[in-house]
Design a protein around this motif. Sequence first.
Motif, mmCIF file in Angstrom:
data_model
loop_
_atom_site.group_PDB
_atom_site.id
_atom_site.type_symbol
_atom_site.label_atom_id
_atom_site.label_comp_id
_atom_site.label_asym_id
_atom_site.label_seq_id
_atom_site.Cartn_x
_atom_site.Cartn_y
_atom_site.Cartn_z
ATOM 1 N N LEU A 232 0.746 -1.135 -0.244
ATOM 2 C CA LEU A 232 -0.009 0.017 0.032
ATOM 3 C C LEU A 232 0.676 1.178 0.024
ATOM 4 O O LEU A 232 0.514 2.191 -0.608
ATOM 5 C CB LEU A 232 -0.884 0.131 1.258
ATOM 6 N N GLU A 233 1.889 1.313 0.810
ATOM 7 C CA GLU A 233 2.947 2.279 0.775
ATOM 8 C C GLU A 233 3.577 2.826 -0.651
ATOM 9 O O GLU A 233 3.403 3.925 -1.164
ATOM 10 C CB GLU A 233 3.972 2.088 1.786
ATOM 11 N N MET B 78 -11.808 4.982 2.705
ATOM 12 C CA MET B 78 -10.936 3.964 3.258
ATOM 13 C C MET B 78 -10.113 2.943 2.108
ATOM 14 O O MET B 78 -10.783 2.957 0.873
ATOM 15 C CB MET B 78 -11.372 2.839 4.339
ATOM 16 N N LEU B 79 -8.958 2.458 2.291
ATOM 17 C CA LEU B 79 -8.284 1.523 1.239
ATOM 18 C C LEU B 79 -8.294 -0.059 1.887
ATOM 19 O O LEU B 79 -8.154 -0.089 3.370
ATOM 20 C CB LEU B 79 -7.342 2.041 0.998
ATOM 21 N N ALA B 80 -8.345 -1.142 0.994
ATOM 22 C CA ALA B 80 -8.231 -2.225 1.684
ATOM 23 C C ALA B 80 -7.123 -3.003 0.558
ATOM 24 O O ALA B 80 -7.116 -2.758 -0.459
ATOM 25 C CB ALA B 80 -9.441 -2.964 1.507
ATOM 26 N N VAL B 81 -6.363 -4.123 1.108
ATOM 27 C CA VAL B 81 -5.476 -4.893 0.527
ATOM 28 C C VAL B 81 -5.865 -6.384 0.732
ATOM 29 O O VAL B 81 -5.969 -6.798 1.662
ATOM 30 C CB VAL B 81 -3.994 -4.668 1.055
ATOM 31 N N ASN B 82 -6.196 -6.940 -0.673
ATOM 32 C CA ASN B 82 -6.800 -8.166 -0.295
ATOM 33 C C ASN B 82 -5.422 -9.250 0.261
ATOM 34 O O ASN B 82 -4.381 -9.057 -0.294
ATOM 35 C CB ASN B 82 -6.816 -8.879 -1.830
ATOM 36 N N ALA B 83 -5.924 -9.982 1.091
ATOM 37 C CA ALA B 83 -4.881 -10.736 2.134
ATOM 38 C C ALA B 83 -4.408 -11.870 1.311
ATOM 39 O O ALA B 83 -3.323 -12.563 1.997
ATOM 40 C CB ALA B 83 -5.674 -11.034 3.336
ATOM 41 N N GLY C 208 -3.013 -9.318 -2.745
ATOM 42 C CA GLY C 208 -1.971 -8.116 -2.482
ATOM 43 C C GLY C 208 -2.838 -6.948 -3.248
ATOM 44 O O GLY C 208 -2.188 -6.204 -3.199
ATOM 45 N N GLU C 209 -3.891 -7.109 -3.881
ATOM 46 C CA GLU C 209 -4.208 -6.133 -4.604
ATOM 47 C C GLU C 209 -5.150 -5.291 -3.770
ATOM 48 O O GLU C 209 -5.395 -5.215 -2.718
ATOM 49 C CB GLU C 209 -5.369 -6.520 -5.787
ATOM 50 N N VAL C 210 -4.876 -3.613 -4.324
ATOM 51 C CA VAL C 210 -5.375 -2.612 -3.249
ATOM 52 C C VAL C 210 -6.689 -2.321 -4.098
ATOM 53 O O VAL C 210 -6.820 -2.068 -5.127
ATOM 54 C CB VAL C 210 -4.318 -1.550 -3.316
ATOM 55 N N TYR C 211 -7.606 -2.022 -3.089
ATOM 56 C CA TYR C 211 -9.071 -1.466 -3.550
ATOM 57 C C TYR C 211 -9.389 -0.305 -2.713
ATOM 58 O O TYR C 211 -8.965 -0.066 -1.559
ATOM 59 C CB TYR C 211 -9.999 -2.767 -3.024
#
Length: 232
Positions: free
Chosen positions: A69-70, A109-114, A117-120
């Motif tokens: 994410l960074e 807000m943002l989310a990273v698929n566990a 690793g895709e960012v949503y």
Amino acid sequence: MFRKNLLMASLIAAMALMTACGGENGDKKETDATITVGTDSSESENETEEEEEEVDPEEISKEDANALLEEKLDGLGCSAIYDTETMVGDDYYYTYTVIDSEENEMDQMLAVNAVSGEVYVYDLDADKVSDFKNFKLYNPDKDAKVSWEGSYKLDEMTVSLEPGDDNSFEFNFKDADGKSVFVGVAQVSGNSASYKDDDVSLEFSFETDGSLKIANNGNINAYAGIYAPAGK
């Protein structure tokens, strides 16, 4: 008298015969049927068949999600603070609160698929994720995939890029005579790449006009500059 005795004898013999027949029939017993209880084959198979174990996909760590994410937010003027891990639909995500350049909390807000690793973008109220392109600070130029390939020239120096895999490429600096003077493998991170050894620390990135920018933070600065595509 003789006939009467003969008749009586015949009657007694007949009665004896009937009694014998009746006794045989009366003594005859019906044999009870033997019922054999069989085993249900499907039940037996189910009992002997081993159940397949479900294997959960390997999840990325929270630290890896933070790094991904960074990298995604680099240059967008915001930062992310980890919130929690939650399930959205059928997938697990690491979710984050986003802080803008003025230190204010954004309403997205943002989310990273566990797993991937895709960012949503994460909608907390609707408990849904959507494409990162819906992020208010999304920059399509930064998110575009870079092709690390081709030849670029600055004065008498030429550098050629040869892709290795999705995360690296080989560079080859040549002098005016076409002789290789420096070769190495740079590691790709988003839309930039880097190489470092004891003397050279190179940073590769592209300008909006397609020129290749090379910054050198090491002891030798001979390779730094803006390289135009060869032939232009």
